[in-house]
Design a protein around this motif. Structure first.
Motif, PDB file in Angstrom:
ATOM      1  N   TRP A  41       0.913  -1.279  -0.168  1.00  0.00           N
ATOM      2  CA  TRP A  41       0.108  -0.087  -0.151  1.00  0.00           C
ATOM      3  C   TRP A  41       0.859   1.298  -0.027  1.00  0.00           C
ATOM      4  O   TRP A  41       1.879   1.262   0.977  1.00  0.00           O
ATOM      5  N   TYR A  42       0.664   2.248  -0.895  1.00  0.00           N
ATOM      6  CA  TYR A  42       1.287   3.452  -0.838  1.00  0.00           C
ATOM      7  C   TYR A  42       0.274   4.508  -0.788  1.00  0.00           C
ATOM      8  O   TYR A  42      -1.010   4.355  -0.608  1.00  0.00           O
TER       9      TYR A  42
ATOM     10  N   HIS B 234       5.333  10.207  -2.869  1.00  0.00           N
ATOM     11  CA  HIS B 234       4.434   9.006  -2.788  1.00  0.00           C
ATOM     12  C   HIS B 234       5.082   7.916  -1.591  1.00  0.00           C
ATOM     13  O   HIS B 234       6.417   7.775  -1.811  1.00  0.00           O
ATOM     14  N   GLU B 235       4.347   7.562  -0.705  1.00  0.00           N
ATOM     15  CA  GLU B 235       4.960   7.116   0.517  1.00  0.00           C
ATOM     16  C   GLU B 235       4.517   5.709   0.427  1.00  0.00           C
ATOM     17  O   GLU B 235       3.517   5.448   0.598  1.00  0.00           O
ATOM     18  N   LEU B 236       5.586   4.608   0.837  1.00  0.00           N
ATOM     19  CA  LEU B 236       5.374   3.323   0.841  1.00  0.00           C
ATOM     20  C   LEU B 236       4.777   2.988   2.412  1.00  0.00           C
ATOM     21  O   LEU B 236       5.416   3.588   3.551  1.00  0.00           O
ATOM     22  N   VAL B 237       3.530   2.723   2.458  1.00  0.00           N
ATOM     23  CA  VAL B 237       3.017   2.537   3.804  1.00  0.00           C
ATOM     24  C   VAL B 237       3.354   1.107   4.515  1.00  0.00           C
ATOM     25  O   VAL B 237       3.585   1.262   5.517  1.00  0.00           O
ATOM     26  N   ALA B 238       2.822   0.163   3.830  1.00  0.00           N
ATOM     27  CA  ALA B 238       3.108  -1.258   4.149  1.00  0.00           C
ATOM     28  C   ALA B 238       3.255  -2.240   3.125  1.00  0.00           C
ATOM     29  O   ALA B 238       2.673  -2.024   2.078  1.00  0.00           O
ATOM     30  N   SER B 239       3.885  -3.250   3.156  1.00  0.00           N
ATOM     31  CA  SER B 239       3.980  -4.242   2.290  1.00  0.00           C
ATOM     32  C   SER B 239       4.025  -5.550   2.855  1.00  0.00           C
ATOM     33  O   SER B 239       4.116  -5.729   4.140  1.00  0.00           O
TER      34      SER B 239
ATOM     35  N   THR C  19       6.051  -8.672   6.601  1.00  0.00           N
ATOM     36  CA  THR C  19       5.534  -7.333   6.574  1.00  0.00           C
ATOM     37  C   THR C  19       6.499  -6.295   6.973  1.00  0.00           C
ATOM     38  O   THR C  19       7.513  -6.327   7.623  1.00  0.00           O
ATOM     39  N   ASN C  20       6.184  -5.158   6.353  1.00  0.00           N
ATOM     40  CA  ASN C  20       7.066  -4.057   6.501  1.00  0.00           C
ATOM     41  C   ASN C  20       6.316  -2.690   6.665  1.00  0.00           C
ATOM     42  O   ASN C  20       5.352  -2.767   5.901  1.00  0.00           O
ATOM     43  N   TYR C  21       6.782  -1.920   7.528  1.00  0.00           N
ATOM     44  CA  TYR C  21       5.581  -0.794   7.527  1.00  0.00           C
ATOM     45  C   TYR C  21       6.713   0.537   7.530  1.00  0.00           C
ATOM     46  O   TYR C  21       7.795   0.452   8.043  1.00  0.00           O
ATOM     47  N   ALA C  22       5.871   1.686   7.078  1.00  0.00           N
ATOM     48  CA  ALA C  22       6.721   2.723   7.331  1.00  0.00           C
ATOM     49  C   ALA C  22       6.839   3.395   8.970  1.00  0.00           C
ATOM     50  O   ALA C  22       5.847   2.843   9.563  1.00  0.00           O
ATOM     51  N   ASP C  23       7.525   3.920   9.285  1.00  0.00           N
ATOM     52  CA  ASP C  23       7.696   4.472  10.619  1.00  0.00           C
ATOM     53  C   ASP C  23       6.491   5.100  11.186  1.00  0.00           C
ATOM     54  O   ASP C  23       6.083   4.937  12.255  1.00  0.00           O
TER      55      ASP C  23
ATOM     56  N   VAL D 181      -4.534   9.802  -0.700  1.00  0.00           N
ATOM     57  CA  VAL D 181      -5.139   8.503  -1.644  1.00  0.00           C
ATOM     58  C   VAL D 181      -4.091   7.492  -1.456  1.00  0.00           C
ATOM     59  O   VAL D 181      -3.036   7.696  -1.433  1.00  0.00           O
ATOM     60  N   TYR D 182      -4.825   6.453  -1.095  1.00  0.00           N
ATOM     61  CA  TYR D 182      -4.271   5.064  -0.768  1.00  0.00           C
ATOM     62  C   TYR D 182      -4.201   4.339  -2.043  1.00  0.00           C
ATOM     63  O   TYR D 182      -5.423   4.122  -2.454  1.00  0.00           O
TER      64      TYR D 182
END
Length: 121
Positions: free
Chosen positions: A36-37, A45-50, A57-61, A92-93
């Motif tokens: 999700w961006y 454009h920010e990477l929110v989570a993957s 999983t990986n998350y933005a701080d 916008v996600y």
């Protein structure tokens, strides 16, 4: 053809929660990492989570401990549970998937159309 369709966005009060869904459909052999961006005017454009196919999983701080990404491979759907929302989460996600179409040896990039999340203070 592979399609990604987001749902679950909308308007929520600060402190509230929303769950976004990203449904992947079409002639798919494998869905690999799904992310999700988000983007707001004037911001990158920010990477929110993957989440990987194996569930890593990986998350933005900025969203750690507030957002949870998960996947249901039986439904070809990825979810983003968002909690303790603030106005800073308004954006916008957009869902992104690395997927291998049927009949292909290669992994391609696929994007959804994006969905608005607005957090009112």
């Amino acid at each position: 053809q592979v399609r990604l369709v987001e749902s679950g966005g909308g308007l929520v009060q600060a402190g509230g929660s929303l769950r976004l869904s990203c449904a992947v459909s079409g002639d798919i052999f494998n869905i690999h990492t799904v992310s999700w961006y988000r983007q707001t005017p004037g911001k990158q454009h920010e990477l929110v989570a993957s989440i990987s196919r194996g569930g890593s999983t990986n998350y933005a701080d900025s969203v750690k401990a507030r957002f949870t990404i998960s996947r249901d491979d039986a439904k070809n759907t990825v979810y983003l549970q968002m909690g303790s929302l603030t106005s800073e989460d308004t954006a916008v996600y957009t869902c992104h998937a690395d997927a291998t179409p049927l009949g292909s040896y290669y992994t391609d990039d696929y994007w959804g159309q994006g969905i608005q999340v607005t957090v009112s203070s």
